[in-house]
Write an enzyme that holds these catalytic residues in place. Structure first.
Site, PDB file in Angstrom:
ATOM      1  N   GLY A 104       0.811  -1.214   0.000  1.00  0.00           N
ATOM      2  CA  GLY A 104       0.000   0.000   0.000  1.00  0.00           C
ATOM      3  C   GLY A 104       0.840   1.257   0.000  1.00  0.00           C
ATOM      4  CG  ASP A 142       3.610  -2.646   7.633  1.00  0.00           C
ATOM      5  OD1 ASP A 142       3.252  -2.556   8.823  1.00  0.00           O
ATOM      6  OD2 ASP A 142       3.726  -1.663   6.873  1.00  0.00           O
ATOM      7  CG  ASP A 144       1.377   2.317   4.761  1.00  0.00           C
ATOM      8  OD1 ASP A 144       0.465   2.992   5.268  1.00  0.00           O
ATOM      9  OD2 ASP A 144       2.475   2.797   4.438  1.00  0.00           O
ATOM     10  CD  GLU A 146      -0.151   6.092   4.367  1.00  0.00           C
ATOM     11  OE1 GLU A 146      -0.220   7.320   4.115  1.00  0.00           O
ATOM     12  OE2 GLU A 146       0.925   5.492   4.474  1.00  0.00           O
ATOM     13  CG  MET A 218       2.907   5.961   9.867  1.00  0.00           C
ATOM     14  SD  MET A 218       2.349   5.984   8.135  1.00  0.00           S
ATOM     15  CE  MET A 218       0.561   5.943   8.363  1.00  0.00           C
ATOM     16  CE1 TYR A 220       5.552   9.102   8.880  1.00  0.00           C
ATOM     17  CE2 TYR A 220       6.853   8.297  10.730  1.00  0.00           C
ATOM     18  CZ  TYR A 220       6.180   8.062   9.542  1.00  0.00           C
ATOM     19  OH  TYR A 220       6.119   6.778   9.037  1.00  0.00           O
ATOM     20  CG  ASP A 221       4.239  13.437   7.152  1.00  0.00           C
ATOM     21  OD1 ASP A 221       5.309  14.072   7.117  1.00  0.00           O
ATOM     22  OD2 ASP A 221       4.026  12.405   6.479  1.00  0.00           O
TER      23      ASP A 221
END
Length: 390
Positions: A104, A142, A144, A146, A218, A220-221
Site C-alpha cells: 500500500g 505490513d 499500510d 492510508e 506514524m 510525523y507529518d
C-alpha cells in the site's frame, strides 16, 4: 542464537489466548525480548547494494512497497525480485532479523476498500499474500492502508471500511496462525497507523490490535507545507502550549492507549526527513508563522545536514516540544526535522513508557547513519559490537 529463538517462541506462546479458534495476543504481555527497531526500506527503482543496510542495528525491515491490483498483492517495482532477496540475505549477518513486505502506502492505497469489502475478496488477497511470502521467504506482512474510511490521496473509500479493516486483519491472523504450523516459524502482522484522532475514529483499534504484532504509529507529518499555511513541528515529542494544532507524538500515543492498544504493541514512528516552508517572516525564528510551500519542500535528513545546517540556516531547539528546527533569516525559510538530540529523547520516551520500539521512514534518508546510531544506542539494542556495519 537457537536458545534465544526458543525463548522468544516460548514467550510468544505464553502471550496467546485462543478465542473462538483464533489466537490473539494478550494485551498485558510484551512478546518481544527487546525493543523493536523497524526500518522501512524504500529503494523504488534502485538496486540495494552490499553494505547499504546496517542489518545488526535492526530487528525488522519492512520492504516498501508491494502494490495491490486485481485484489491481489503484486510487486511494486521491477527490481523487487532482486531487492527483496537481498534483504532476506541480511539474516546471515543478523539471524534474528525479520523481513516483511509492506503493501500500500500513500499512493497505492486506492484498492484496499474494494479488496476488503467481502469475505471472498479478502480470501483472494490473503491467498496471494501467503504465496508472496512463500515466494520470497518473508517473515510476514505490513498493511499500510492510508486510510480506512478516508479519501487519503484521492482514494475510493466507504463507511464499511471501518469494520472491513478489522475483518481483514482478523482473517490474516487466522491464516498466518495456520501457516505457521507448516512453516515452523512465526509470521508477523503489523499495520502503519495514522497518528490522528480521525484515524482512530475510522478504525476499531482496540479490536484490531488483538491480531497484530505491532502498530507502527506514524507520528510525523503533523504539519506539512502542502496542507498547512502555518509552520510547525512535523514530529514533536510533546505538545508545545503555543502550538495552534496542539499535536505531538505523546498525544497520539495516549490516544492509542485510550483506544485500547497496549503500550507494548505501539512502535513509535520517527521521520528521517524534514518539511520546508518559504516566505516565513523572522518572528519566533519562523515557528508557528505563516508560510508557503517551496520547491523541494520535502528534504531528507542527509540533504538537511549537507546543504542547510550551518549553511545559512541556524538551528533552534523547542524545549517544550523536544524538537529542533532550522530557520534562515536571509532566505525566510523554515525547516522542521528530526535530529540525534530529539531521537535520544524519543528513545528514552519509548523505554520509559514501555512502548514496543521505534520505526522510521525511511532508511535512505540518512546515509551517514547518525540517526539509526542514535536509536540503536538509545534503545540499547545490539550496541556492543556494531562498529563498521554500514
Amino acid at each position: 542464537m537457537k536458545l534465544q529463538n526458543v525463548r522468544n517462541r516460548f514467550l510468544r506462546c505464553l502471550a496467546l489466548a485462543c478465542v473462538t479458534g483464533i489466537c490473539v495476543y494478550a494485551a498485558t504481555v510484551n512478546v518481544w525480548a527487546q525493543s523493536q527497531v523497524i526500518a522501512y526500506v524504500f529503494p523504488q527503482h534502485q538496486l540495494i547494494q552490499p553494505g547499504d543496510i546496517a542489518a545488526r542495528k535492526l530487528t525488522r525491515i519492512n520492504y516498501a512497497f508491494a502494490n495491490l491490483q486485481g485484489g491481489k498483492i503484486i510487486n511494486g517495482f521491477a527490481e523487487d525480485d532482486r531487492n527483496i532477496p537481498a534483504l532476506v540475505a541480511l539474516k546471515k549477518e543478523n539471524p534474528s532479523l525479520k523481513v516483511l513486505v509492506s503493501v500500500g502506502g500513500w499512493l497505492w492505497s486506492g484498492n484496499f476498500s474494494d479488496m476488503a469489502l467481502t469475505k471472498q475478496s479478502r480470501e483472494l488477497f490473503i491467498d496471494s499474500v501467503v504465496a508472496f511470502i512463500d515466494k520470497y521467504q518473508l517473515d510476514g506482512l505490513d498493511i499500510d492502508w492510508e486510510y480506512p474510511g478516508m479519501v487519503g490521496a484521492g482514494n475510493h473509500f466507504r463507511p464499511e471500511d471501518k469494520q472491513n479493516y478489522t475483518q481483514l486483519l482478523k482473517e490474516l491472523r487466522k491464516r498466518f496462525n495456520h501457516e505457521e504450523k507448516t512453516l515452523h516459524h512465526s509470521l508477523l502482522l503489523s499495520v502503519a497507523a495514522g497518528a490522528s484522532t480521525e484515524f482512530l475514529d475510522h478504525t476499531e483499534m482496540g479490536e484490531v490490535q488483538k491480531y497484530l504484532d505491532s502498530v507502527n504509529l506514524m507520528a510525523y507529518d503533523y504539519y506539512e507545507p502542502d496542507s498547512d499555511t502555518t509552520t510547525g513541528h512535523h514530529a514533536p515529542l510533546y505538545t508545545n502550549p503555543s502550538d495552534p494544532k496542539k499535536i505531538s507524538a505523546d498525544q497520539s500515543v495516549r490516544e492509542y492507549e485510550k483506544a485500547g492498544v497496549p503500550p507494548a504493541k505501539i512502535v513509535l514512528g520517527v521521520p528521517f526527513y524534514g518539511h520546508v516552508w518559504g516566505q516565513v517572516q523572522d518572528v519566533n525564528h519562523g515557528l508557528y508563522q505563516p508560510g508557503k510551500p517551496v520547491t523541494n519542500a520535502f528534504a531528507s535528513y542527509g540533504n538537511i545536514t549537507a546543504t542547510m545546517l550551518n549553511h545559512g540556516y541556524e538551528r533552534y531547539w523547542d524545549a517544550a516540544a523536544s524538537a529542533p528546527y532550522l530557520y534562515s533569516a536571509g532566505q525566510k525559510i523554515f525547516v522542521s526535522y528530526e535530529d540525534p538530540e530529539s531521537l535520544r529523547l524519543k528513545s528514552s520516551y519509548v523505554l520509559g513508557h514501555q512502548l514496543g520500539g521505534i520505526m522510521f521512514w525511511d532508511y535512505s534518508g540518512d546515509p551517514s547513519g547518525a540517526l539509526l546510531d542514535t536509536i540503536d544506542q538509545g534503545l540499547h539494542v545490539n550496541t556492543s559490537s556494531q562498529g563498521g556495519m554500514r
